[in-house]
Design an enzyme around this catalytic site. Structure first.
Site, PDB file in Angstrom:
ATOM      1  N   LEU A   9     184.759  79.466 117.660  1.00 28.93           N
ATOM      2  CA  LEU A   9     185.048  80.012 118.993  1.00 28.93           C
ATOM      3  C   LEU A   9     184.690  81.491 119.029  1.00 28.93           C
ATOM      4  CD1 LEU A   9     188.544  78.355 119.565  1.00 28.93           C
ATOM      5  CD2 LEU A   9     186.237  77.368 119.809  1.00 28.93           C
ATOM      6  N   ALA A  11     183.605  83.187 122.342  1.00 31.78           N
ATOM      7  CA  ALA A  11     183.204  83.486 123.719  1.00 31.78           C
ATOM      8  C   ALA A  11     183.859  84.739 124.280  1.00 31.78           C
ATOM      9  CB  ALA A  11     183.527  82.301 124.625  1.00 31.78           C
ATOM     10  N   ARG A  16     190.137  94.522 122.848  1.00 31.49           N
ATOM     11  CA  ARG A  16     190.877  95.497 122.040  1.00 31.49           C
ATOM     12  C   ARG A  16     189.971  96.326 121.120  1.00 31.49           C
ATOM     13  NH1 ARG A  16     195.135  91.183 119.864  1.00 31.49           N
ATOM     14  NH2 ARG A  16     193.475  89.782 120.568  1.00 31.49           N
ATOM     15  N   GLY A 101     185.667  82.997 115.625  1.00 32.11           N
ATOM     16  CA  GLY A 101     184.532  83.809 115.160  1.00 32.11           C
ATOM     17  C   GLY A 101     184.948  85.180 114.670  1.00 32.11           C
ATOM     18  N   ASN A 169     199.534  81.345 112.090  1.00 34.21           N
ATOM     19  CA  ASN A 169     198.393  80.455 112.299  1.00 34.21           C
ATOM     20  C   ASN A 169     197.116  81.240 112.019  1.00 34.21           C
ATOM     21  OD1 ASN A 169     196.504  78.621 113.324  1.00 34.21           O
ATOM     22  ND2 ASN A 169     196.842  79.273 115.449  1.00 34.21           N
ATOM     23  N   ARG A 332     160.614 108.267 101.035  1.00 34.31           N
ATOM     24  CA  ARG A 332     160.513 107.665 102.372  1.00 34.31           C
ATOM     25  C   ARG A 332     159.703 106.376 102.300  1.00 34.31           C
ATOM     26  NH1 ARG A 332     158.103 112.313 105.533  1.00 34.31           N
ATOM     27  NH2 ARG A 332     157.951 110.704 107.124  1.00 34.31           N
ATOM     28  N   ASN A 376     150.035 115.821  87.166  1.00 32.95           N
ATOM     29  CA  ASN A 376     151.150 116.750  87.290  1.00 32.95           C
ATOM     30  C   ASN A 376     151.006 117.568  88.567  1.00 32.95           C
ATOM     31  OD1 ASN A 376     153.488 118.061  85.524  1.00 32.95           O
ATOM     32  ND2 ASN A 376     152.436 119.671  86.676  1.00 32.95           N
ATOM     33  N   ASN A 385     148.892 116.415 104.981  1.00 32.13           N
ATOM     34  CA  ASN A 385     148.395 115.084 105.361  1.00 32.13           C
ATOM     35  C   ASN A 385     148.217 114.923 106.865  1.00 32.13           C
ATOM     36  OD1 ASN A 385     151.238 115.224 105.623  1.00 32.13           O
ATOM     37  ND2 ASN A 385     151.363 113.006 105.700  1.00 32.13           N
ATOM     38  N   ARG A 439     141.631 130.871  96.083  1.00 34.24           N
ATOM     39  CA  ARG A 439     142.583 131.899  96.505  1.00 34.24           C
ATOM     40  C   ARG A 439     141.869 133.226  96.312  1.00 34.24           C
ATOM     41  NH1 ARG A 439     145.737 130.733  90.955  1.00 34.24           N
ATOM     42  NH2 ARG A 439     144.667 132.284  89.709  1.00 34.24           N
TER      43      ARG A 439
HETATM   44  C1  UD1 Z   1     194.426  83.172 117.952  1.00 27.33           C
HETATM   45  C2  UD1 Z   1     195.496  82.093 117.951  1.00 27.33           C
HETATM   46  C3  UD1 Z   1     196.671  82.557 117.095  1.00 27.33           C
HETATM   47  C4  UD1 Z   1     196.188  82.872 115.694  1.00 27.33           C
HETATM   48  C5  UD1 Z   1     195.022  83.851 115.713  1.00 27.33           C
HETATM   49  C6  UD1 Z   1     194.415  83.963 114.335  1.00 27.33           C
HETATM   50  C7  UD1 Z   1     195.423  80.950 120.124  1.00 27.33           C
HETATM   51  C8  UD1 Z   1     196.013  80.843 121.474  1.00 27.33           C
HETATM   52  N1  UD1 Z   1     195.967  81.871 119.320  1.00 27.33           N
HETATM   53  O1  UD1 Z   1     194.986  84.326 118.536  1.00 27.33           O
HETATM   54  O2  UD1 Z   1     197.667  81.528 117.041  1.00 27.33           O
HETATM   55  O3  UD1 Z   1     197.266  83.408 114.940  1.00 27.33           O
HETATM   56  O4  UD1 Z   1     193.987  83.405 116.611  1.00 27.33           O
HETATM   57  O5  UD1 Z   1     193.468  84.972 114.248  1.00 27.33           O
HETATM   58  O6  UD1 Z   1     194.515  80.219 119.773  1.00 27.33           O
HETATM   59  N2  UD1 Z   1     187.880  82.495 122.443  1.00 27.33           N
HETATM   60  C9  UD1 Z   1     186.970  81.754 123.145  1.00 27.33           C
HETATM   61  N3  UD1 Z   1     187.260  81.374 124.427  1.00 27.33           N
HETATM   62  C10 UD1 Z   1     188.433  81.690 125.013  1.00 27.33           C
HETATM   63  C11 UD1 Z   1     189.373  82.444 124.276  1.00 27.33           C
HETATM   64  C12 UD1 Z   1     189.065  82.837 122.990  1.00 27.33           C
HETATM   65  O7  UD1 Z   1     185.885  81.435 122.644  1.00 27.33           O
HETATM   66  O8  UD1 Z   1     188.619  81.308 126.178  1.00 27.33           O
HETATM   67  C13 UD1 Z   1     187.535  82.908 121.074  1.00 27.33           C
HETATM   68  C14 UD1 Z   1     187.509  84.412 120.894  1.00 27.33           C
HETATM   69  O9  UD1 Z   1     186.207  84.934 121.129  1.00 27.33           O
HETATM   70  C15 UD1 Z   1     187.936  84.593 119.438  1.00 27.33           C
HETATM   71  C16 UD1 Z   1     188.783  83.370 119.165  1.00 27.33           C
HETATM   72  O10 UD1 Z   1     188.535  82.439 120.212  1.00 27.33           O
HETATM   73  O11 UD1 Z   1     186.832  84.601 118.558  1.00 27.33           O
HETATM   74  C17 UD1 Z   1     190.270  83.694 119.143  1.00 27.33           C
HETATM   75  O12 UD1 Z   1     190.640  84.312 120.351  1.00 27.33           O
HETATM   76  P1  UD1 Z   1     191.586  85.572 120.345  1.00 27.33           P
HETATM   77  O13 UD1 Z   1     191.774  86.010 121.737  1.00 27.33           O
HETATM   78  O14 UD1 Z   1     191.110  86.581 119.370  1.00 27.33           O
HETATM   79  O15 UD1 Z   1     192.943  84.900 119.812  1.00 27.33           O
HETATM   80  P2  UD1 Z   1     194.135  85.584 119.059  1.00 27.33           P
HETATM   81  O16 UD1 Z   1     194.986  86.285 120.059  1.00 27.33           O
HETATM   82  O17 UD1 Z   1     193.655  86.365 117.937  1.00 27.33           O
HETATM   83 CA    CA Z   2     191.756  87.012 117.182  1.00 29.28          CA
END
Ligand code: UD1
Ligand code: CA
Length: 465
Positions: A9, A11, A16, A101, A169, A332, A376, A385, A439
């Site tokens: 995941l 997206a 932050r 991701g 988690n 370089r 040398n 150059n 020279r």
């Molecule tokens: C998430 C978990 C949390 C866990 C933590 C671990 C959920 C609700 N929470 O929280 O329990 O402890 O990861 O790191 O799953 N993303 C999408 N589409 C969306 C939302 C998110 O692709 O609609 C992707 C984000 O780009 C990211 C990943 O999912 O790579 C996790 O999303 P993020 O918002 O970072 O979740 P956390 O708050 O970290």
């Molecule tokens: Ca996260």
């Protein structure tokens, strides 16, 4: 039926991070976070995982390339929603490994083990958890008295008691695809963030009497999620030390792991010593019995055995056996130093070959030159150059000697064994074995300095009276 598909995941924008660049493309020691995750998934045995992209989807695709498949989540409505977007890509697989991701330190071993545990247990889902010092921001794992999972509560939805739980988690889990696809429609965004949470799938499965197992990560550092620049620095530190640890176990001496940065692709052979404050990046290779640093920065440099480079900077260059470079040299792009050559104090070399045993020991600039063996270059000798429009080549044949502070105006060649007198500005080719002197002839005026001194003394004497 293929056993496992992988789903990553990626997206979200990663607000932050406060960055123009989407979070998963932020690099850790030269590698985008997402590609580290993909590497681990592929190495764990999932050849072509699916990546959910949304924010800056084109940049993510361009950077990561076509070793994975992509699905597009236009609106980010939560991790559960992201998985439902990818549902079609999962059909035909028995199980799926899902992860975020933004957990770049994950290892292939950890994922392979999670998948194995899941397959052997036959559970509907297996969630990877970790017990951490500071669970801030993460989903808390709520268990019953028997230690069985009840549900996962996001921090923003947690009660005080739940917030105190230190088991979190990791965002990594395996699901039976069938059970997962049955469950997704039951997810509801009835939480503080108004999102479809993937972790809610576990409690739905449990309510339906399915088995959900917990697997605990042995190494909490491998599951850290990166949401902020501070966490990015934390993950980078884990990665940096992991690379150094691996090099040390292969026989490389790292004098000061606290100040040494070696990127993951770099290869270094045993019995080489890396001194403090050294960075080696990109496609660099270092042989055995070399000494690199202190204070040295190499990018895409190949260094052969027994070479030594200190207090220097080099990029896209080749350094032969027993070559010495530094202190304070700059190699370089396109520099090729053959065995035993020496580039010393405050010397700069660019797009040049320097033959066996040749020396450029002090304050020289050698650009676009073909320097033979045993040449040398005296202190301050330089190749001229560039004429303001074009670059021209300089050829210094074997055994030639370039006196101090000479200018070699290219295109130019100095023949085998020829000698250029110090301070010469050479603008036409020098034949082999000859002396080039360009020279002004020196004139000495006998007694001149003495006469001047006496005159000054007289003038001073006049003032005193
Ligand atoms: C998430 C978990 C949390 C866990 C933590 C671990 C959920 C609700 N929470 O929280 O329990 O402890 O990861 O790191 O799953 N993303 C999408 N589409 C969306 C939302 C998110 O692709 O609609 C992707 C984000 O780009 C990211 C990943 O999912 O790579 C996790 O999303 P993020 O918002 O970072 O979740 P956390 O708050 O970290
Ligand atoms: Ca996260």
């Amino acid at each position: 039926m293929n056993a496992f598909q992988g789903l990553i995941l990626a997206a979200g924008h990663g607000t932050r991070m406060r960055s123009d660049t989407v979070k998963v493309l932020h690099p850790i020691m030269g590698r985008p976070m997402l590609s580290l995750v993909i590497d681990a998934v592929q190495e764990a045995g999932v050849p072509r995982p699916v990546v959910v992209v949304g924010h800056q989807a084109d940049q993510v695709r361009d950077t990561i390339g076509d070793t994975v498949d992509y699905v597009y989540q236009e609106e980010q409505r939560g991790t559960g929603h992201a998985v439902s977007i990818a549902a079609d890509a999962l059909r035909g697989y028995e199980n799926v490994l899902i992860l975020n991701g933004d957990t770049p330190m994950v290892t292939a071993r950890m994922l392979a083990r999670l998948m194995r545990d899941h397959r052997w247990s036959g559970a509907a889902a297996t969630v990877l958890t970790a017990v951490v010092e500071d669970p801030t921001g993460l989903g808390r794992v709520v268990c019953n008295d028997e230690g069985e999972l009840v549900n996962i509560v996001e921090e923003s939805d947690a009660s005080h008691a739940e917030a105190d739980i230190r088991e979190i988690n990791t965002g990594m889990a395996c699901f039976s695809v069938e059970a997962l696809l049955d469950t997704l429609p039951a997810l509801r965004p009835d939480n503080a963030q108004g999102e479809y949470y993937l972790p809610d799938a576990f409690s739905v499965l449990l309510e339906r009497g399915e088995q959900v197992r917990i697997a605990r990560a042995g190494d909490p550092e491998a599951v850290i999620g990166v949401n902020t620049r501070r966490e990015l620095a934390g993950a980078t530190e884990v990665f940096r030390l992991r690379i150094l640890d691996d090099l040390m176990s292969r026989g490389v001496t790292i004098m000061d792991p606290g100040t040494t940065w070696i990127h993951p692709e770099v290869e270094i052979q045993a019995d080489t010593v890396i001194h403090p404050f050294t960075t080696i990046e990109g496609n660099s290779r270092v042989g055995s019995h070399c000494s690199i640093g202190p204070m040295t920065h190499l990018v895409d440099v190949h260094v052969r055995d027994e070479a030594s480079i200190w207090y220097s900077v080099a990029r896209d260059s080749r350094v032969g056996e027993r070559v010495t470079v530094g202190p304070f040299s700059h190699l370089r792009p396109g520099t090729d130093l053959e065995s035993g050559a020496k580039v010393g104090n405050f010397a700069e070399v660019k797009s040049s070959r320097v033959g066996e045993g040749s020396k450029i020991p002090h304050h020289s600039y050698v650009g676009d030159a073909d320097v033979g063996a045993g040449v040398n270059m005296g202190a301050g000798a330089i190749t001229v150059n560039y004429d303001g429009r074009d670059k021209h080549r300089t050829v210094l044949e074997d055994g030639s000697f370039i006196g101090c502070n000479s200018n070699l105006i290219a295109p130019i060649s100095v023949g085998r064994g020829a000698f250029v007198a110090a301070g010469s500005t050479i603008s036409s080719d020098v034949p082999a074995d000859s002396l080039a002197l360009a020279r002004k002839r020196q004139r000495n005026r006998e007694g001149w300095a003495l006469r001047r001194r006496k005159k000054w003394e007289e003038e001073r004497g006049d003032d005193d009276e």
